[in-house]
Design an enzyme around this catalytic site. Structure first.
Site, short mmCIF file in Angstrom:
data_model
loop_
_atom_site.label_atom_id
_atom_site.label_comp_id
_atom_site.label_asym_id
_atom_site.label_seq_id
_atom_site.Cartn_x
_atom_site.Cartn_y
_atom_site.Cartn_z
CE1 TYR A 104 -0.10 2.97 7.67
CE2 TYR A 104 -1.14 3.71 9.69
CZ TYR A 104 -1.11 2.86 8.59
OH TYR A 104 -2.09 1.89 8.44
CE LYS B 2 3.94 3.19 13.71
NZ LYS B 2 3.67 2.39 12.52
CG HIS C 159 -2.14 -0.87 1.07
ND1 HIS C 159 -3.28 -0.71 1.83
CD2 HIS C 159 -2.39 -1.91 0.23
CE1 HIS C 159 -4.17 -1.60 1.45
NE2 HIS C 159 -3.65 -2.34 0.48
N PRO D 102 -4.21 0.02 18.81
CG PRO D 102 -5.84 -1.56 18.28
CD PRO D 102 -5.28 -0.78 19.40
CE1 TYR E 273 -5.21 3.74 9.15
CE2 TYR E 273 -5.72 3.27 11.44
CZ TYR E 273 -4.96 3.04 10.32
OH TYR E 273 -3.95 2.11 10.34
P1 FAS Z 1 1.79 -12.03 21.69
O1 FAS Z 1 0.80 -11.71 22.78
O2 FAS Z 1 1.33 -12.05 20.28
O3 FAS Z 1 2.43 -13.48 21.96
C1 FAS Z 1 2.77 -13.87 23.27
C2 FAS Z 1 2.80 -15.39 23.30
O4 FAS Z 1 3.23 -15.79 24.59
C3 FAS Z 1 1.41 -15.98 23.06
O5 FAS Z 1 1.48 -17.00 22.08
C4 FAS Z 1 1.02 -16.54 24.42
O6 FAS Z 1 0.24 -17.71 24.32
C5 FAS Z 1 2.37 -16.84 25.03
N1 FAS Z 1 2.33 -16.87 26.48
C6 FAS Z 1 1.62 -16.05 27.31
N2 FAS Z 1 1.80 -16.43 28.59
C7 FAS Z 1 2.63 -17.50 28.56
C8 FAS Z 1 3.18 -18.35 29.56
N3 FAS Z 1 2.86 -18.20 30.84
N4 FAS Z 1 4.01 -19.36 29.17
C9 FAS Z 1 4.31 -19.54 27.86
N5 FAS Z 1 3.81 -18.77 26.87
C10 FAS Z 1 2.98 -17.78 27.23
N6 FAS Z 1 -1.24 -4.80 16.71
C11 FAS Z 1 -1.33 -4.13 15.54
O7 FAS Z 1 -0.31 -3.64 15.06
N7 FAS Z 1 -2.53 -4.00 14.89
C12 FAS Z 1 -3.67 -4.56 15.39
O8 FAS Z 1 -4.74 -4.44 14.81
C13 FAS Z 1 -3.63 -5.27 16.59
N8 FAS Z 1 -4.76 -5.84 17.10
C14 FAS Z 1 -4.68 -6.51 18.29
C15 FAS Z 1 -5.83 -7.12 18.84
C16 FAS Z 1 -5.76 -7.79 20.07
C17 FAS Z 1 -7.01 -8.43 20.65
C18 FAS Z 1 -4.54 -7.87 20.77
C19 FAS Z 1 -4.44 -8.56 22.11
C20 FAS Z 1 -3.39 -7.28 20.22
C21 FAS Z 1 -3.46 -6.61 18.97
N9 FAS Z 1 -2.34 -6.04 18.38
C22 FAS Z 1 -2.38 -5.36 17.22
C23 FAS Z 1 -1.05 -6.13 19.01
C24 FAS Z 1 -0.49 -7.47 18.69
O9 FAS Z 1 -0.43 -7.62 17.30
C25 FAS Z 1 0.84 -7.56 19.37
O10 FAS Z 1 1.60 -6.36 19.21
C26 FAS Z 1 1.66 -8.72 18.89
O11 FAS Z 1 0.88 -9.88 19.02
C27 FAS Z 1 2.93 -8.76 19.75
O12 FAS Z 1 3.52 -9.97 19.60
P2 FAS Z 1 4.20 -10.71 20.86
O13 FAS Z 1 5.07 -9.75 21.55
O14 FAS Z 1 4.76 -11.96 20.30
O15 FAS Z 1 3.01 -11.02 21.86
C1 PHB Z 2 -5.91 -4.60 10.83
O1 PHB Z 2 -6.00 -4.81 9.61
O2 PHB Z 2 -6.21 -5.46 11.71
C2 PHB Z 2 -5.41 -3.26 11.31
C3 PHB Z 2 -4.83 -2.39 10.39
C4 PHB Z 2 -4.37 -1.16 10.82
C5 PHB Z 2 -4.49 -0.80 12.16
C6 PHB Z 2 -5.08 -1.68 13.07
C7 PHB Z 2 -5.54 -2.92 12.64
O3 PHB Z 2 -4.05 0.41 12.57
#
Ligand code: FAS
Ligand code: PHB
Length: 390
Positions: free
Chosen positions: A385, A297, A72, A293, A201
């Site tokens: 961004y 980032k 994009h 989100p 957005y």
């Molecule tokens: P993660 O949370 O992805 O991974 C952590 C891992 O550790 C998981 O697999 C978990 O099972 C494991 N773990 C936890 N406790 C443990 C334990 N006791 N023992 C062993 N393992 C354990 N970011 C964006 O940029 N855009 C978005 O739209 C966006 N939407 C999101 C929506 C939700 C609901 C959430 C919660 C986050 C969102 N995020 C988004 C942020 C997300 O993408 C995180 O930044 C990303 O998953 C970070 O990756 P990790 O640091 O690997 O953490």
């Molecule tokens: C998504 O596609 O899940 C998404 C994209 C951009 C954002 C947040 C979520 O800023």
């Protein structure tokens, strides 16, 4: 068991870091609480910065990202009357890649066996021991209840916001910064073509909305809802009606409706824990910081932490450089705080805050009008961004 680096968590942080360390000949074991399918069932991020793509390219695991990812050259802000396009290609000479976090995680998981990256799934009662000594270890129970212990030289907490690693930092040795927002994002995934070729957005009287996508046939949409909203109050039809209203007349005309294949509400918070290292324990990704989100980032900050952590650990193990690990936290936090600022400011600009007076609402409208008419303002948004330099 003995290894050089024990990683807790097989999300994007743990998997990216594990692969980079293995590629440098460093022994690694990843300990994950849930099953691989459960990790892949999480619908999370959708936009990858260049820095994140470059890590995957460095690993030679970018073939699907390159063939299925959508490049994009811009994205849009909607203020109820018009689309304000932020032309990334023109303003900052680069693009972002739309590719679901789930797919990136799948690519990294599937490549683990052939690359000698050991992942132990469904580990329970994971605990970190003696990270301030020269002999840290991680204990856990496997699915059959067997107690296990892994001795490692370094432990990396890639265990997300709710994992044990941040809580293992000595009491009083850390500082927490947090802002919890008075709303969440109700998101749906639907196998319908996106309403627009780029992300939108939207700031609307009723609240924020985001039109995103996973492919040309799969869309990802969000609307702001009160933090205590009951998802059962949101039928697909009610969601589509509200989304169309908030996106505005143009996108609403091209909006294709369909059944939701995933529907969930995510709370929004800004959160930073300092420091991101104590002794031989490094915190990476969501275990140390969370962003709303809005600025896309979260995943990308995890990737820049991995960039810094892998460089420090390769210098430590392969060049005997002890200082590299000592410098990790300050280096990672410098980029974390700037991404926290951008995510917070875009969230403030684009959402309806319950306590806002008409004056704050006018401030939002004036800032959007300023952005619409100022290349300098658009440049600032664009360079944040796409991700500030690592
Ligand atoms: P993660 O949370 O992805 O991974 C952590 C891992 O550790 C998981 O697999 C978990 O099972 C494991 N773990 C936890 N406790 C443990 C334990 N006791 N023992 C062993 N393992 C354990 N970011 C964006 O940029 N855009 C978005 O739209 C966006 N939407 C999101 C929506 C939700 C609901 C959430 C919660 C986050 C969102 N995020 C988004 C942020 C997300 O993408 C995180 O930044 C990303 O998953 C970070 O990756 P990790 O640091 O690997 O953490
Ligand atoms: C998504 O596609 O899940 C998404 C994209 C951009 C954002 C947040 C979520 O800023």
């Amino acid at each position: 068991m003995k290894t050089q680096v024990a990683i807790i968590g097989a999300g994007p942080s743990g998997l990216l870091l594990g692969h980079l360390l293995r590629a440098a000949g460093i022994d690694v074991v990843i300990i994950e609480r849930v099953s691989a399918d459960y990790v892949l069932g999480r619908i999370r991020a959708g936009v990858l910065e260049r820095t994140t793509v470059e890590l995957v390219e460095r690993l030679g695991l970018d073939w699907r990202l390159k063939s299925e990812g959508l490049e994009h050259g811009g994205f849009n802000l909607a203020d109820g009357e018009r689309l304000i396009r932020i032309d990334l290609q023109d303003l900052v000479g680069t693009t972002v890649t739309v590719y679901g976090q789930t797919e990136l995680t799948r690519d990294l998981m599937e490549a683990a066996p052939e690359r000698g990256l050991e992942i132990i799934y469904e580990a329970s009662d994971v605990a970190i021991h003696d990270h301030n000594s020269d002999t840290p270890s991680v204990t856990f129970s496997t699915g059959d209840g067997t107690e296990q212990k892994i001795e490692a030289e370094i432990v990396c907490g890639c265990d997300g916001f709710h994992g044990p690693s941040r809580r293992s930092i000595s009491a009083g040795a850390g500082k927490t910064y947090e802002r919890v927002y008075p709303f969440g994002w109700l998101g749906i995934l639907s196998d319908v073509p996106p309403c627009h070729e780029e992300l939108i957005y939207a700031n609307h009287e009723n609240g924020f909305a985001l039109a995103s996508m996973r492919s040309e046939t799969r869309s990802r949409y969000y609307i702001q809802v009160p933090v205590d909203e009951d998802i059962n109050d949101w039928s697909d039809d009610r969601f589509w009606d509200e989304l169309a209203l908030r996106l505005g007349p143009g996108p609403a005309e091209t909006l294709v409706r369909g059944p939701s294949i995933e529907k969930s509400i995510a709370p929004l918070r800004s959160f930073v824990f300092e420091p991101m290292r104590e002794g031989r324990l490094l915190l990476v990704g969501d275990s140390a910081h969370i962003v709303p989100p809005t600025g896309a980032k979260g995943l990308n900050l995890a990737a820049s932490d991995v960039h810094y952590a892998s460089a420090a650990l390769v210098a430590y193990f392969n060049k005997g450089d002890n200082d590299a690990i000592a410098g990790y936290s300050a280096k990672a936090l410098a980029r974390v705080w700037k991404a926290e600022r951008f995510s917070w400011s875009l969230t403030k600009l684009m959402h309806r805050f319950p306590d806002d007076s008409p004056f704050e609402r006018e401030m939002q409208r004036a800032e959007l009008d300023y952005i619409a008419n100022s290349r300098a303002a658009q440049m600032s948004i664009a360079e944040n961004y796409i991700g500030l330099p690592v």
